[in-house]
Every structure is written in C-alpha cells, then in structure tokens.
Design a protein around this motif. Structure first.
Motif, PDB file in Angstrom:
ATOM      1  N   CYS A 246       0.859  -1.182   0.000  1.00 12.87           N
ATOM      2  CA  CYS A 246       0.000   0.000   0.000  1.00 12.87           C
ATOM      3  C   CYS A 246       0.896   1.233   0.000  1.00 12.87           C
ATOM      4  O   CYS A 246       0.818   2.066  -0.890  1.00 12.87           O
ATOM      5  CB  CYS A 246      -0.891  -0.022   1.242  1.00 12.87           C
ATOM      6  SG  CYS A 246      -1.911   1.439   1.374  1.00 12.87           S
TER       7      CYS A 246
ATOM      8  N   ARG B  93       3.424  -1.433  -7.550  1.00 13.21           N
ATOM      9  CA  ARG B  93       2.714  -0.310  -6.943  1.00 13.21           C
ATOM     10  C   ARG B  93       3.381   0.019  -5.603  1.00 13.21           C
ATOM     11  O   ARG B  93       4.047  -0.819  -5.001  1.00 13.21           O
ATOM     12  CB  ARG B  93       1.235  -0.591  -6.731  1.00 13.21           C
ATOM     13  CG  ARG B  93       0.893  -1.650  -5.712  1.00 13.21           C
ATOM     14  CD  ARG B  93      -0.460  -1.395  -5.034  1.00 13.21           C
ATOM     15  NE  ARG B  93      -0.372  -0.328  -4.050  1.00 13.21           N
ATOM     16  CZ  ARG B  93      -1.339   0.538  -3.780  1.00 13.21           C
ATOM     17  NH1 ARG B  93      -2.478   0.469  -4.412  1.00 13.21           N
ATOM     18  NH2 ARG B  93      -1.170   1.471  -2.858  1.00 13.21           N
TER      19      ARG B  93
ATOM     20  N   LYS C  69       0.002   9.243   0.876  1.00  6.52           N
ATOM     21  CA  LYS C  69      -1.162   8.421   1.178  1.00  6.52           C
ATOM     22  C   LYS C  69      -2.344   9.263   1.624  1.00  6.52           C
ATOM     23  O   LYS C  69      -2.239   9.977   2.630  1.00  6.52           O
ATOM     24  CB  LYS C  69      -0.834   7.428   2.319  1.00  6.52           C
ATOM     25  CG  LYS C  69       0.209   6.388   1.992  1.00  6.52           C
ATOM     26  CD  LYS C  69      -0.140   5.532   0.794  1.00  6.52           C
ATOM     27  CE  LYS C  69      -1.508   4.911   0.833  1.00  6.52           C
ATOM     28  NZ  LYS C  69      -1.841   4.249  -0.479  1.00  6.52           N
ATOM     29  N   PRO C  70      -3.445   9.215   0.895  1.00  4.44           N
ATOM     30  CA  PRO C  70      -4.649   9.915   1.360  1.00  4.44           C
ATOM     31  C   PRO C  70      -5.304   9.075   2.459  1.00  4.44           C
ATOM     32  O   PRO C  70      -5.912   8.051   2.170  1.00  4.44           O
ATOM     33  CB  PRO C  70      -5.525   9.976   0.107  1.00  4.44           C
ATOM     34  CG  PRO C  70      -5.050   8.844  -0.759  1.00  4.44           C
ATOM     35  CD  PRO C  70      -3.677   8.442  -0.315  1.00  4.44           C
TER      36      PRO C  70
ATOM     37  N   GLU D 275       0.613   7.096  -6.496  1.00  2.00           N
ATOM     38  CA  GLU D 275      -0.504   8.054  -6.524  1.00  2.00           C
ATOM     39  C   GLU D 275      -0.090   9.512  -6.344  1.00  2.00           C
ATOM     40  O   GLU D 275       0.677   9.850  -5.448  1.00  2.00           O
ATOM     41  CB  GLU D 275      -1.510   7.674  -5.415  1.00  2.00           C
ATOM     42  CG  GLU D 275      -2.683   8.639  -5.320  1.00  2.00           C
ATOM     43  CD  GLU D 275      -3.783   8.180  -4.387  1.00  2.00           C
ATOM     44  OE1 GLU D 275      -3.747   7.016  -3.908  1.00  2.00           O
ATOM     45  OE2 GLU D 275      -4.699   8.990  -4.137  1.00  2.00           O
TER      46      GLU D 275
ATOM     47  N   GLN E 253      -1.207   7.354 -10.530  1.00  2.00           N
ATOM     48  CA  GLN E 253      -2.555   6.993 -10.089  1.00  2.00           C
ATOM     49  C   GLN E 253      -3.298   8.219  -9.585  1.00  2.00           C
ATOM     50  O   GLN E 253      -2.747   9.022  -8.849  1.00  2.00           O
ATOM     51  CB  GLN E 253      -2.416   5.972  -8.957  1.00  2.00           C
ATOM     52  CG  GLN E 253      -3.719   5.542  -8.331  1.00  2.00           C
ATOM     53  CD  GLN E 253      -3.494   4.397  -7.340  1.00  2.00           C
ATOM     54  OE1 GLN E 253      -2.721   3.473  -7.620  1.00  2.00           O
ATOM     55  NE2 GLN E 253      -4.130   4.450  -6.207  1.00  2.00           N
TER      56      GLN E 253
ATOM     57  N   GLY F  31      -6.361   8.716  -7.254  1.00  2.00           N
ATOM     58  CA  GLY F  31      -7.092   7.863  -6.320  1.00  2.00           C
ATOM     59  C   GLY F  31      -8.581   8.138  -6.300  1.00  2.00           C
ATOM     60  O   GLY F  31      -9.064   9.142  -6.841  1.00  2.00           O
ATOM     61  N   ALA F  32      -9.304   7.239  -5.645  1.00  3.21           N
ATOM     62  CA  ALA F  32     -10.760   7.326  -5.580  1.00  3.21           C
ATOM     63  C   ALA F  32     -11.215   8.683  -5.040  1.00  3.21           C
ATOM     64  O   ALA F  32     -12.170   9.271  -5.540  1.00  3.21           O
ATOM     65  CB  ALA F  32     -11.290   6.204  -4.693  1.00  3.21           C
ATOM     66  N   ARG F  33     -10.505   9.170  -4.042  1.00  6.95           N
ATOM     67  CA  ARG F  33     -10.925  10.435  -3.416  1.00  6.95           C
ATOM     68  C   ARG F  33     -10.693  11.633  -4.304  1.00  6.95           C
ATOM     69  O   ARG F  33     -11.215  12.722  -4.059  1.00  6.95           O
ATOM     70  CB  ARG F  33     -10.218  10.599  -2.069  1.00  6.95           C
ATOM     71  CG  ARG F  33     -10.762   9.637  -1.031  1.00  6.95           C
ATOM     72  CD  ARG F  33      -9.765   9.290   0.036  1.00  6.95           C
ATOM     73  NE  ARG F  33     -10.219   8.113   0.782  1.00  6.95           N
ATOM     74  CZ  ARG F  33     -10.015   6.851   0.389  1.00  6.95           C
ATOM     75  NH1 ARG F  33      -9.370   6.588  -0.741  1.00  6.95           N
ATOM     76  NH2 ARG F  33     -10.472   5.840   1.091  1.00  6.95           N
TER      77      ARG F  33
ATOM     78  N   LYS G  92      -8.812   5.696 -10.703  1.00 10.08           N
ATOM     79  CA  LYS G  92      -9.680   4.880  -9.866  1.00 10.08           C
ATOM     80  C   LYS G  92     -11.102   5.434  -9.851  1.00 10.08           C
ATOM     81  O   LYS G  92     -11.302   6.645 -10.015  1.00 10.08           O
ATOM     82  CB  LYS G  92      -9.110   4.820  -8.464  1.00 10.08           C
ATOM     83  CG  LYS G  92      -7.824   4.008  -8.418  1.00 10.08           C
ATOM     84  CD  LYS G  92      -7.527   3.577  -7.023  1.00 10.08           C
ATOM     85  CE  LYS G  92      -6.895   2.229  -6.998  1.00 10.08           C
ATOM     86  NZ  LYS G  92      -6.863   1.718  -5.614  1.00 10.08           N
TER      87      LYS G  92
ATOM     88  N   ARG H 233     -12.534  -0.128  -7.900  1.00 15.86           N
ATOM     89  CA  ARG H 233     -11.962  -0.416  -6.579  1.00 15.86           C
ATOM     90  C   ARG H 233     -13.019  -0.522  -5.478  1.00 15.86           C
ATOM     91  O   ARG H 233     -12.714  -0.461  -4.300  1.00 15.86           O
ATOM     92  CB  ARG H 233     -10.914   0.636  -6.221  1.00 15.86           C
ATOM     93  CG  ARG H 233     -11.336   2.053  -6.438  1.00 15.86           C
ATOM     94  CD  ARG H 233     -12.205   2.650  -5.367  1.00 15.86           C
ATOM     95  NE  ARG H 233     -11.470   2.860  -4.138  1.00 15.86           N
ATOM     96  CZ  ARG H 233     -11.996   2.767  -2.920  1.00 15.86           C
ATOM     97  NH1 ARG H 233     -13.301   2.524  -2.769  1.00 15.86           N
ATOM     98  NH2 ARG H 233     -11.270   2.959  -1.844  1.00 15.86           N
TER      99      ARG H 233
ATOM    100  N   ASP I 153      -9.172  -3.512  -8.472  1.00 10.89           N
ATOM    101  CA  ASP I 153      -8.403  -3.498  -7.218  1.00 10.89           C
ATOM    102  C   ASP I 153      -9.235  -4.212  -6.152  1.00 10.89           C
ATOM    103  O   ASP I 153     -10.124  -3.614  -5.547  1.00 10.89           O
ATOM    104  CB  ASP I 153      -8.128  -2.043  -6.814  1.00 10.89           C
ATOM    105  CG  ASP I 153      -7.479  -1.914  -5.445  1.00 10.89           C
ATOM    106  OD1 ASP I 153      -7.429  -2.906  -4.697  1.00 10.89           O
ATOM    107  OD2 ASP I 153      -7.024  -0.807  -5.122  1.00 10.89           O
TER     108      ASP I 153
ATOM    109  N   HIS J  69      -8.520  -2.828  -1.960  1.00 13.81           N
ATOM    110  CA  HIS J  69      -9.260  -1.738  -1.331  1.00 13.81           C
ATOM    111  C   HIS J  69     -10.758  -2.027  -1.316  1.00 13.81           C
ATOM    112  O   HIS J  69     -11.475  -1.547  -0.451  1.00 13.81           O
ATOM    113  CB  HIS J  69      -8.942  -0.407  -2.017  1.00 13.81           C
ATOM    114  CG  HIS J  69      -7.543   0.032  -1.720  1.00 13.81           C
ATOM    115  ND1 HIS J  69      -6.490  -0.306  -2.531  1.00 13.81           N
ATOM    116  CD2 HIS J  69      -7.012   0.708  -0.669  1.00 13.81           C
ATOM    117  CE1 HIS J  69      -5.373   0.172  -1.993  1.00 13.81           C
ATOM    118  NE2 HIS J  69      -5.661   0.788  -0.873  1.00 13.81           N
TER     119      HIS J  69
ATOM    120  N   MET K 135      -4.852  -4.981  -9.538  1.00  8.32           N
ATOM    121  CA  MET K 135      -3.815  -4.349  -8.719  1.00  8.32           C
ATOM    122  C   MET K 135      -4.029  -4.828  -7.287  1.00  8.32           C
ATOM    123  O   MET K 135      -5.105  -4.622  -6.711  1.00  8.32           O
ATOM    124  CB  MET K 135      -3.904  -2.826  -8.783  1.00  8.32           C
ATOM    125  CG  MET K 135      -2.818  -2.193  -7.940  1.00  8.32           C
ATOM    126  SD  MET K 135      -2.548  -0.465  -8.380  1.00  8.32           S
ATOM    127  CE  MET K 135      -3.886   0.288  -7.518  1.00  8.32           C
TER     128      MET K 135
ATOM    129  N   GLU L 267      -2.520  -5.447  -3.235  1.00  4.23           N
ATOM    130  CA  GLU L 267      -1.541  -5.032  -2.224  1.00  4.23           C
ATOM    131  C   GLU L 267      -0.851  -6.255  -1.624  1.00  4.23           C
ATOM    132  O   GLU L 267      -1.508  -7.221  -1.218  1.00  4.23           O
ATOM    133  CB  GLU L 267      -2.236  -4.198  -1.135  1.00  4.23           C
ATOM    134  CG  GLU L 267      -2.605  -2.822  -1.677  1.00  4.23           C
ATOM    135  CD  GLU L 267      -3.129  -1.854  -0.648  1.00  4.23           C
ATOM    136  OE1 GLU L 267      -3.060  -0.639  -0.907  1.00  4.23           O
ATOM    137  OE2 GLU L 267      -3.651  -2.290   0.401  1.00  4.23           O
TER     138      GLU L 267
END
Ligand code: PEP
Ligand code: MN
Length: 339
Positions: free
Chosen positions: A100, A124, A129-130, A162, A180, A182-184, A205, A235, A267, A270, A294, A296
């Motif tokens: 991660c 990856r 990191k969010p 990311e 990447q 990310g989702a957020r 994502k 994801r 993914d 997650h 993907m 982890e």
C-alpha cells in the motif's frame, strides 16, 4: 441513453432519429460529441431503443447520460492498449502488485523481488497516502520515490504511484511510468486536467460513490486535455453492505467493455479490505474480462503501516498469480471488440 450517430451523419438524420424516439414517448436533445452528432434521451432504456440500434445512421447506443466522445468505443471497435514502461495494459491480463505504502528499503525491495518472481509486471507503492485520519501514516513522500526508483533498478518493474495534488504530481511525473489518481480525487477536475497534460500513463480509480457516468466523464477530462493513456480501475463503491469495506462492482466490467475502448483493471484489496477475500475477487475479475488486477502485497502484513489487513503475503500472491493464469487460459478470447 446517448445515441452516437455515424461519422458523416447530417442534422436531418438526427431529426429523423429524434422523431422516432418521440413517437415512442421519450424526450430527446440533440448533442454534439466532438466531431460527431448524437441524441440524448430521457427516460428510455436499452430495451426501449433496441430498434434504433439497427438503423444504418446509428453508430452505437451508450447507457450514459453525458457525451464521452473520446472515452466511448472506437468506431472500428478496437480496444486501447496502454504502455507502462515495458508492460502493456490491455494486451493479456496484467498483474500489478506491491505494498500500500512504501515504508522502508528492505520492505519495498523484498516485495518487489517477490512479486516480480510471481509474474507481476508493474510495481505499486504509495508515496503520498490519502488517509481517513490525519493521525495515520501519510507516506514518505519524495523519499519513497527514491526507493521506488531503486526497486525499479533492481527488478526492472515499472512503477505506479498516486498523486494527491499538483505538487506531488510534478514530483511523481519525473519518476513513475504510471500516475494513479485515487478514488478520493476522481472528481478533482484540476488534477484531472493536470493528468491530461502529462505524457505518463494514468490509472484512474473509480470514486467511492461515483456512477459510471461520473467515472467516464473524469476519464474524458484527462483524454480531452491531451493524454490518451488512461486505464480505469474499479476499486469498490460504497453500499449498505457491512461485510466488506466497499462493494466490488464487477458488473461494471462487461458494461465498460461494451462502451469504452479504455482498458479497465480491478483493485480487490481496497474493495474488500480483508485479505481473506482478495484472491477470490481477483480471480473473479480475471473471469469477468478485466484487463488486470492491482493487489496489495506486504512482506509483513501484520505490521504494515497502512492497509495490512487487506495485504497478501508474497506466498499468497504467488498462489493467486498461478490460479489467475489458469483462469486466463480457460476463458475464451477476453478481447472481443467494444460495440
Ligand atoms: C491506493 O491504491 O493506495 C488507494 C488509496 O486506493 P483508493 O484511492 O482506491 O482508495
Ligand atoms: Mn492501500
């Protein structure tokens, strides 16, 4: 629904299609899709418009509400491939694996060597990191990029990591073959435009609560800004379920294969949040037609600084890789063209 007209169609062709749909009892709007004409319908579904798809002037019917001229299926029905260093996503099934977050040199090199041995083609590892809580590990930042470069040097694996904002994007771009979003950040439109100005491959994502439309529109932002190297990543989305961190929406994969030429990976880490479910979901992703997964992987999941509960050990990843190869061999051509 969005009806895409064939190249060279005239406004009167659009009017004819609109009249037919009005007779079926639905409202329409004429739209322009890049250099194409189209018709947007309100309330109609695929069944209602079945007859329309048979008409010579109609290219395709998209189950979306907004025009996505660049992300929609190519006229020739081909699917895109995206190069990530020596790897190609969209040509066979691609395994992406790694921790991660990048934590230490030993951790990263240990995992990178192991996943490479098991057939991973891309490494990856999060540098920024969010995290949900500001008290949790936020990533090593630039120091992580240096470790990722070392891992690439030792294994030959290209890197995906990311970008959380413009500053990290600028830093990552110099080092990672794939960036990447990310989702957020899926609806961070300024970041999407920044990704569109990059020549790096982009892994986009799906947002935690994003509809298919919203996700494809986010991809369209990147494509429209000039970067055609976009890979989608399902994801998991937020649902009422409590048994799993998110609900992995595998039903979206065959739909995406019909409506977009962009490759799509899954993914399962997650999505589930639990290593006991990861292999099963990854195998399902291979069977349903995804272009890769993907996953982890950590050398010491119990003591990971981030997402240990969902991280596989190297041995578990090796077993997963072997079973995915069997599934790949068992299913017939996963590369049928988009509609
Ligand atoms: C990740 O892949 O490290 C990650 C944070 O994923 P997501 O944006 O899907 O939560
Ligand atoms: Mn994670």
């Amino acid at each position: 629904m969005l009806i895409m007209m064939k190249a060279g169609s005239l406004p009167e062709d659009v009017d004819r299609i609109r009249r037919i749909i009005h007779e079926l009892g639905f409202d329409t709007r004429a739209v322009t899709l890049g250099d194409r004409l189209g018709v947007r319908t309100v309330g109609a579904d695929l069944d209602d418009l079945e007859a329309i798809t048979q008409r010579a002037e109609v290219e395709q019917l998209l189950p979306i509400g907004q025009p996505i001229p660049l992300a929609a299926g190519q006229p020739r029905g081909t699917r895109s491939q995206v190069r990530v260093g020596p790897a190609t996503i969209g040509d066979g099934f691609t395994l992406i694996a790694g921790p991660c977050a990048v934590e230490t040199r030993e951790q990263l090199l240990g995992v990178a060597t192991a996943v490479k041995r098991s057939g991973a083609e891309i490494l990856r590892g999060g540098a920024w990191k969010p995290r949900t809580s500001p008290y949790e590990f936020q990533g090593l930042g630039q120091a992580a990029l240096e470790l990722l470069e070392q891992a690439r040097g030792e294994t030959g694996l290209p890197i995906v990591t990311e970008a959380v904002d413009h500053a990290s994007f600028d830093q990552l771009e110099a080092c990672a073959e794939m960036v990447q979003i990310g989702a957020r950040n899926m609806q961070n439109y300024e970041l999407l435009k920044r990704a569109g100005r990059s020549s790096r491959a982009i892994l986009l994502k799906r947002g935690i609560s994003a509809t298919l439309d919203e996700w494809l529109m986010a991809a369209e932002y990147i494509l429209q800004a000039g970067n055609r190297n976009v890979v989608l990543c399902e994801r998991g989305i937020r649902t009422y379920s409590g048994h799993s961190r998110f609900t992995l929406d595998l039903s979206v994969i065959p739909v995406l294969r019909r409506i977009t030429h962009l490759p799509v990976i899954v993914d399962p880490s997650h999505a589930s949040g639990d290593r006991r479910s990861v292999a099963a979901l990854a195998r399902a992703a291979a069977a349903v037609g995804a272009d890769g997964v993907m996953v982890e992987v950590h050398d010491n999941p119990e003591n990971a600084r981030c997402d240990g509960r969902q991280s596989l050990s190297s041995e578990e990843f090796e077993r997963l890789s072997r079973s995915i190869r069997l599934i790949e061999a068992a299913i017939d051509s996963p590369t049928e063209p988009v509609l």
